[in-house]
Each structure stands twice: as C-alpha cells, then as structure tokens.
Enzyme design. Structure first.
Site, PDB file in Angstrom:
ATOM      1  CG  ASP A  12      -1.962   1.057   1.058  1.00  0.00           C
ATOM      2  OD1 ASP A  12      -2.390   1.338  -0.159  1.00  0.00           O
ATOM      3  OD2 ASP A  12      -2.652   1.338   2.179  1.00  0.00           O
TER       4      ASP A  12
ATOM      5  CG  HIS B 180      -0.190   2.214  -9.271  1.00  0.00           C
ATOM      6  ND1 HIS B 180      -0.514   1.759  -8.158  1.00  0.00           N
ATOM      7  CD2 HIS B 180      -1.240   3.214  -9.520  1.00  0.00           C
ATOM      8  CE1 HIS B 180      -1.680   2.205  -7.529  1.00  0.00           C
ATOM      9  NE2 HIS B 180      -2.111   2.999  -8.543  1.00  0.00           N
TER      10      HIS B 180
ATOM     11  CG  LEU C 234       9.135 -17.055  -4.521  1.00  0.00           C
ATOM     12  CD1 LEU C 234       8.848 -17.020  -2.936  1.00  0.00           C
ATOM     13  CD2 LEU C 234       9.764 -15.657  -4.777  1.00  0.00           C
TER      14      LEU C 234
HETATM   15  C1  IPE Z   1      -5.352  -2.822  -0.444  1.00  0.00           C
HETATM   16  O1  IPE Z   1      -4.970  -1.370  -0.316  1.00  0.00           O
HETATM   17  C2  IPE Z   1      -5.340  -3.500  -1.619  1.00  0.00           C
HETATM   18  C3  IPE Z   1      -4.068  -3.476  -2.096  1.00  0.00           C
HETATM   19  C4  IPE Z   1      -2.730  -3.161  -1.611  1.00  0.00           C
HETATM   20  C5  IPE Z   1      -4.026  -4.180  -3.450  1.00  0.00           C
HETATM   21  P1  IPE Z   1      -6.105  -0.283  -0.632  1.00  0.00           P
HETATM   22  O2  IPE Z   1      -5.353   1.180  -0.739  1.00  0.00           O
HETATM   23  O3  IPE Z   1      -7.143  -0.702  -1.631  1.00  0.00           O
HETATM   24  O4  IPE Z   1      -6.988  -0.376   0.843  1.00  0.00           O
HETATM   25  P2  IPE Z   1      -7.818   0.679   1.430  1.00  0.00           P
HETATM   26  O5  IPE Z   1      -9.267   0.904   0.610  1.00  0.00           O
HETATM   27  O6  IPE Z   1      -7.335   1.910   1.691  1.00  0.00           O
HETATM   28  O7  IPE Z   1      -8.366  -0.031   2.817  1.00  0.00           O
HETATM   29  C1  IPE Z   2      -1.727   0.131  -3.233  1.00  0.00           C
HETATM   30  O1  IPE Z   2      -1.336   1.385  -3.247  1.00  0.00           O
HETATM   31  C2  IPE Z   2      -1.787  -0.454  -4.700  1.00  0.00           C
HETATM   32  C3  IPE Z   2      -3.048  -0.878  -5.325  1.00  0.00           C
HETATM   33  C4  IPE Z   2      -4.272  -0.814  -4.506  1.00  0.00           C
HETATM   34  C5  IPE Z   2      -3.161  -1.220  -6.576  1.00  0.00           C
HETATM   35  P1  IPE Z   2      -2.454   2.501  -3.392  1.00  0.00           P
HETATM   36  O2  IPE Z   2      -2.928   2.785  -4.926  1.00  0.00           O
HETATM   37  O3  IPE Z   2      -3.625   2.038  -2.451  1.00  0.00           O
HETATM   38  O4  IPE Z   2      -1.710   3.749  -2.759  1.00  0.00           O
HETATM   39  P2  IPE Z   2      -2.239   4.909  -1.618  1.00  0.00           P
HETATM   40  O5  IPE Z   2      -2.755   3.896  -0.486  1.00  0.00           O
HETATM   41  O6  IPE Z   2      -3.690   5.465  -2.442  1.00  0.00           O
HETATM   42  O7  IPE Z   2      -1.357   5.764  -1.463  1.00  0.00           O
HETATM   43 MG    MG Z   3      -4.084   2.350  -0.634  1.00  0.00          MG
END
Ligand code: IPE
Ligand code: IPE
Ligand code: MG
Length: 224
Positions: A12, A29, A122
C-alpha cells in the site's frame, strides 16, 4: 528461530508516493513495481517458499478507470517481459482471485501460470481481483453443493490457498493499519508488521529487518 515459509504483503501507498513526487498516482504504481522485483529476489535469497502479494482487491474496482487501466497495463507488460526470467529462476506464478479481466490479460495470466506450474523454488501468489469474504463465501457454497461436512479441513480445501501454508508474516506498508479484506481466514496466526514507508520506498533492507524480528518472536498459538 522460527521457520519462515510464507510472507504475505499488502503493498500500500503507491498513489500517495506518486502524488508526493509528481502529482500523479500512476507514477507510484510504476515505481511500486520496482519494489515488487526487489522483494521477489530477496525472497529467493532467503529461501522463502511462498510470497503472496496483494495487487488488486475486489473493492479496487471503485477507482477511476484510468488508474485501473494503468495498473492492468503495467501487469501485462511485466508478465510479457519478465515471466521467462521468473521461469528460469524456477519460480512458480499463481493468481489468487477471480480472473475476469480483459481477454488479453486473462490469457496472459493463464499462460504464465501454466508455464511455471512445475517450478519448485519460490511460489508467487498474486492476489488480483481478490476479496477474502467472497473467497470464504464461495468455499461454503461449494461445501454445501457437494454435501460435505463443514469443518476447518474441508473448508480450507476450497479456498484459493488450498495446499499453501498460512502466512507466517503479514506486512502492510503505507502507514495504515487495516486488513482491507485480505486473507481474513489465513491470517489467523500470522505475525503482523505495519510499516510507515510507502510501498515504492520499501526495500530489501526493510524486508530483511522484518524477517530478522520475526525469527525471534515466540509464537504461542494459544499455548504458553
Ligand atoms: C489494499 O489497499 C489493496 C491492495 C494493496 C491491493 P487499498 O489502498 O485498496 O486499501 P484501502 O481501501 O485503503 O483499505
Ligand atoms: C496500493 O497502493 C496499490 C493498489 C491498490 C493497487 P494505493 O494505490 O492504494 O496507494 P495509496 O494508498 O492510495 O497511497
Ligand atoms: Mg491504498
């Protein structure tokens, strides 16, 4: 010292990293994918057997189309360019979640799984269109349909993670402390590490530190 077989990661913080750098979530990303490669290689070095990476949740469809498309394009390019290298390293690739993407991506995912199916170092489980509640509900539905006894063993047979040991470690980067519908059943006894760093900033050293800490934890499983 605890044995370590399975690490699960909620990757995240990509969006926030991109915004911080250049006011562009997608840049985060792209940078996050570099961390994925680093952590895969560090997992190989540490002889970890399973690495489960949360890449897209069933709830992430709520995001803007442009971001969703960007993410899936990144994944396509990654698989097209890197699956042969992963295969050479004896790495197995598996998707957990429901494959209902574009025809092209679905095909690429299935091909990547097939190509690496027999590999034994892995195993990477990529959680894509993954939701833990749906996973558990579907498992119950299958038990009912097949008229099987409802018990722990039968239920886990119908989870996507069938035959995979539960994660020893869960890492969530991005300074947020929640599970976001990830492996709710499988994480029952995992050691959880919440990291302040955003995913693109996370590196091999941070990963190694967590492994080091994990090895010394006293895991009780309810005992003393
Ligand atoms: C969780 O992250 C999903 C992934 C890392 C793929 P999110 O950023 O979507 O989670 P929430 O919405 O903040 O809980
Ligand atoms: C997690 O990073 C990756 C995915 C959900 C694909 P986020 O895109 O949720 O990044 P933040 O949390 O908004 O910074
Ligand atoms: Mg996020």
């Amino acid at each position: 010292m605890n044995p370590l077989k399975h690490v699960a990661i909620i990757m995240d913080g990509n969006g926030r990293w991109g915004l911080k750098k250049k006011k562009n979530r997608n840049l985060g990303h792209k940078e996050g994918l570099k961390t994925v490669e680093k952590i895969i290689q560090e997992s190989v070095k540490n002889k970890i057997k399973f690495l489960t990476l949360y890449a897209f949740s069933t709830e992430n469809w709520k995001r803007p189309k442009n971001e969703i498309n960007y993410l899936f394009n990144l994944l396509e390019t990654f698989l097209e360019n890197k699956i042969n290298q992963l295969n050479k390293q004896n790495i197995k690739f598996k998707v957990i979640g429901i494959k209902n993407f574009s025809k092209k991506l679905n095909k690429l995912l299935i091909q990547s799984e097939k190509k690496t199916y027999k590999n034994t170092s892995l195993q990477i489980n990529l959680a894509l269109n993954y939701g833990s509640k749906i996973e558990i509900l579907n498992a119950f539905k299958k038990l009912k349909k097949k008229n099987e006894l409802i018990n722990e063993k039968n239920l886990t047979n119908y989870l996507y993670t069938k035959n995979i040991p539960d994660p020893d470690i869960l890492i969530r980067t991005g300074n947020t402390k929640r599970l976001s519908n990830f492996l709710l059943w499988q994480l029952a006894y995992s050691e959880i590490f919440f990291e302040k760093k955003l995913w693109p900033e996370f590196n091999e050293n941070d990963f190694k530190k967590i492994i080091f800490k994990f090895k010394k934890i006293k895991r009780n499983y309810g005992s003393i």
